[in-house]
Write a protein that holds these residues in place. Structure first.
Motif, PDB file in Angstrom:
ATOM      1  N   GLN A  95       0.833  -1.202   0.000  1.00  0.00           N
ATOM      2  CA  GLN A  95       0.000   0.000   0.000  1.00  0.00           C
ATOM      3  C   GLN A  95       0.878   1.267   0.000  1.00  0.00           C
ATOM      4  O   GLN A  95       0.574   2.240  -0.680  1.00  0.00           O
ATOM      5  N   LEU A  96       1.972   1.258   0.768  1.00  0.00           N
ATOM      6  CA  LEU A  96       2.876   2.403   0.796  1.00  0.00           C
ATOM      7  C   LEU A  96       3.506   2.643  -0.569  1.00  0.00           C
ATOM      8  O   LEU A  96       3.612   3.790  -1.026  1.00  0.00           O
ATOM      9  N   TYR A  97       3.944   1.556  -1.250  1.00  0.00           N
ATOM     10  CA  TYR A  97       4.518   1.710  -2.583  1.00  0.00           C
ATOM     11  C   TYR A  97       3.493   2.244  -3.576  1.00  0.00           C
ATOM     12  O   TYR A  97       3.804   3.045  -4.462  1.00  0.00           O
ATOM     13  N   ALA A  98       2.231   1.805  -3.441  1.00  0.00           N
ATOM     14  CA  ALA A  98       1.168   2.289  -4.333  1.00  0.00           C
ATOM     15  C   ALA A  98       0.924   3.778  -4.113  1.00  0.00           C
ATOM     16  O   ALA A  98       0.758   4.545  -5.070  1.00  0.00           O
ATOM     17  N   ILE A  99       0.938   4.211  -2.855  1.00  0.00           N
ATOM     18  CA  ILE A  99       0.755   5.643  -2.545  1.00  0.00           C
ATOM     19  C   ILE A  99       1.916   6.453  -3.093  1.00  0.00           C
ATOM     20  O   ILE A  99       1.739   7.515  -3.689  1.00  0.00           O
ATOM     21  N   LEU A 100       3.130   5.930  -2.932  1.00  0.00           N
ATOM     22  CA  LEU A 100       4.310   6.616  -3.436  1.00  0.00           C
ATOM     23  C   LEU A 100       4.294   6.709  -4.957  1.00  0.00           C
ATOM     24  O   LEU A 100       4.598   7.752  -5.533  1.00  0.00           O
ATOM     25  N   ALA A 101       3.925   5.624  -5.640  1.00  0.00           N
ATOM     26  CA  ALA A 101       3.860   5.641  -7.091  1.00  0.00           C
ATOM     27  C   ALA A 101       2.818   6.637  -7.581  1.00  0.00           C
ATOM     28  O   ALA A 101       3.031   7.363  -8.546  1.00  0.00           O
ATOM     29  N   GLU A 102       1.683   6.709  -6.892  1.00  0.00           N
ATOM     30  CA  GLU A 102       0.628   7.661  -7.254  1.00  0.00           C
ATOM     31  C   GLU A 102       1.129   9.112  -7.067  1.00  0.00           C
ATOM     32  O   GLU A 102       0.868   9.980  -7.909  1.00  0.00           O
ATOM     33  N   ALA A 103       1.863   9.351  -5.983  1.00  0.00           N
ATOM     34  CA  ALA A 103       2.390  10.693  -5.729  1.00  0.00           C
ATOM     35  C   ALA A 103       3.409  11.089  -6.778  1.00  0.00           C
ATOM     36  O   ALA A 103       3.411  12.236  -7.263  1.00  0.00           O
TER      37      ALA A 103
END
Length: 108
Positions: A95-103
Motif C-alpha cells: 500500500q505504501l509503494y502504491a501511494i508513493l507511485a501515485e504521488a
C-alpha cells in the motif's frame, strides 16, 4: 595644553559667540577634547536645542472585534490531549509503494 587667562577669555568669547568646540580648538591650536574638558570645568553649556524632527503622536490602533463576530463559524473544538488523538492506520508495504507511485505520477 596649559590654559592661561587669555586663552580662557578667548574660549569664553568664542563659545558665547556660538562657535563649536572643534572651531575653537582649531583657533587655539589644541584638541577638541581639551576645549570640551575646559568648558566642562568652567561649567559652560549650550542652551537646549529643540529637536529638529517633529514627531507625530499616532492614536492607539483599534482593536479587532471579538471572535464571536467571525464570518466563519468554528467547526469543532480541537483537543490537545494525546488520549483522544486518532492513531494512524497501519499500511502494508504494498500500500505504501502504491501511494508513493501515485504521488510520483501526480507530480509530473
Amino acid at each position: 595644553m596649559g590654559w592661561d587667562a587669555n586663552d580662557i577669555k578667548l574660549l569664553k568669547r568664542l563659545w558665547s559667540a556660538g562657535q563649536s568646540a572643534a572651531q575653537i580648538a582649531r583657533h587655539l591650536g589644541c584638541s577638541r577634547n581639551a576645549v570640551c574638558g575646559m568648558l566642562n570645568r568652567l561649567g559652560l553649556k549650550r542652551g537646549h536645542k529643540p529637536p529638529t524632527a517633529r514627531p507625530q503622536i499616532r492614536p492607539a490602533p483599534k482593536l479587532r472585534p471579538s471572535s464571536a463576530a467571525c464570518a466563519r463559524p468554528i467547526a469543532q473544538k480541537v483537543s490537545s490531549s494525546t488520549a483522544e488523538r486518532k492513531q494512524p492506520k497501519k499500511l502494508s508495504r504494498q500500500q505504501l509503494y502504491a501511494i508513493l507511485a501515485e504521488a510520483v505520477k501526480n507530480t509530473g
